[in-house]
Enzyme design. Structure first.
Site, PDB file in Angstrom:
ATOM      1  N   ASP A   1      -9.385   5.495   9.284  1.00  0.00           N
ATOM      2  CA  ASP A   1      -9.554   3.899   9.296  1.00  0.00           C
ATOM      3  C   ASP A   1     -10.521   3.348  10.669  1.00  0.00           C
ATOM      4  OD1 ASP A   1      -7.348   4.402  11.093  1.00  0.00           O
ATOM      5  OD2 ASP A   1      -6.229   3.729   9.313  1.00  0.00           O
TER       6      ASP A   1
ATOM      7  N   ASP B   1       6.751  -0.338   7.952  1.00  0.00           N
ATOM      8  CA  ASP B   1       7.109  -1.098   6.544  1.00  0.00           C
ATOM      9  C   ASP B   1       6.418  -0.167   5.501  1.00  0.00           C
ATOM     10  OD1 ASP B   1       4.083  -0.995   7.185  1.00  0.00           O
ATOM     11  OD2 ASP B   1       4.142  -3.272   6.980  1.00  0.00           O
TER      12      ASP B   1
ATOM     13  N   HIS C   1       3.585   1.481   5.334  1.00  0.00           N
ATOM     14  CA  HIS C   1       1.981   1.573   5.232  1.00  0.00           C
ATOM     15  C   HIS C   1       1.452   2.713   5.695  1.00  0.00           C
ATOM     16  CE1 HIS C   1       1.647   0.095   9.358  1.00  0.00           C
ATOM     17  NE2 HIS C   1       0.702   1.023   9.324  1.00  0.00           N
TER      18      HIS C   1
ATOM     19  N   GLU D   1      -1.399  -1.889   3.773  1.00  0.00           N
ATOM     20  CA  GLU D   1      -0.230  -2.632   3.796  1.00  0.00           C
ATOM     21  C   GLU D   1       0.508  -2.736   2.745  1.00  0.00           C
ATOM     22  OE1 GLU D   1       0.708  -3.226   6.852  1.00  0.00           O
ATOM     23  OE2 GLU D   1      -0.972  -3.571   7.940  1.00  0.00           O
TER      24      GLU D   1
END
Length: 261
Positions: A67, A136, A138, A143
């Site tokens: 990314d 979380d 991801h 996400e």
């Protein structure tokens, strides 16, 4: 999915480097997938030490980043290309020209995403992809709620993600870009071997969900359960919520050495 629980962060880093080195031993021009964040750093340091000792060479390898931020100046120290240059490229003997990331400064971001997908395909796909996982669940910047078939695309960063990353931008949330380009979950799943590293108690819940929970977009990393070759490398703290951790220890301790990762 092979779950490997190791005593500490150094052992995890050693195991991650060994998984990558095994691919390079079989194919010196292996295509590597690189992750940023704190979890892979020990892997990169160990790879650097192996190169320095003459035990490994990445000179023929190519690499792709997961990314990149959108709109961040090319010379910004927290751009992911700059981070990878600092934390990986400078430690090993890979040609910097063979390390590529999504173009977060492109005029046409959609076209840049398509071009990045094509570049990975033209390279023959990723042989071994290093991953971390967010608290979380991801992976990359996918996400919770992300499509499990998604491809490289632009994503809006959540307020929580920007707050978490503000520590790299002098504590200023507003300095953290609001958008990024990220490989999609579907893109990641096309790599031939996925190596996920998770360290610390703060990752324990996400680890439990990705390894033992349902496959769901609520925890994008859980889709790794569907991949035929996944290695999950954990320290004791990150593994602390796994119900089957004794089983994972038993199976790894009894694994024939010739199998490798």
């Amino acid at each position: 999915m092979e779950v490997v629980i190791l005593p500490d962060e150094d052992r995890v880093g050693l195991a991650g480097a060994e998984a990558i080195a095994q691919h390079v031993a079989r194919r010196p021009d292996a295509v590597l997938g690189l992750a940023t964040g704190s979890s892979p750093l020990r892997v990169y340091r160990e790879l650097g030490q192996q190169v320095t000792r003459g035990e490994l060479s990445l000179a023929q390898c190519r690499a792709f980043l997961l990314d990149e931020y959108v709109g961040l100046a090319a010379d910004h120290p927290e751009g992911y290309r700059a981070v990878i240059e600092r934390e990986f490229v400078q430690l090993v003997d890979i040609d910097p020209a063979n390390v590529r990331g999504p173009d977060g400064l492109a005029h046409d971001l959609s076209a840049a995403c398509l071009a990045y997908e094509q570049a990975i395909a033209d390279a023959g796909g990723v042989d071994v992809q290093l991953l971390g996982v967010g608290s979380d669940g991801h992976i990359a910047f996918n996400e919770p709620g992300s499509s499990l078939a998604s491809r490289t695309r632009i994503k809006t960063l959540t307020a929580l993600t920007r707050q978490d990353n503000a520590r790299f931008f002098g504590g200023e949330v507003e300095a953290v870009p609001a958008h990024c380009l990220t490989q999609g979950v579907g893109t990641i799943l096309q790599a031939r071997h996925l190596v996920l590293v998770a360290l610390g108690e703060g990752k324990a819940h996400a680890v439990q969900q990705l390894v033992e929970g349902p496959v769901s977009a609520v925890c994008p990393a859980s889709v790794l359960q569907l991949h035929p070759h996944v290695t999950v490398l954990l320290d004791e703290a990150a593994a602390s919520r796994l119900e089957l951790r004794d089983y994972y220890r038993e199976t790894f301790s009894g694994k024939p050495a010739w199998q490798g990762f």
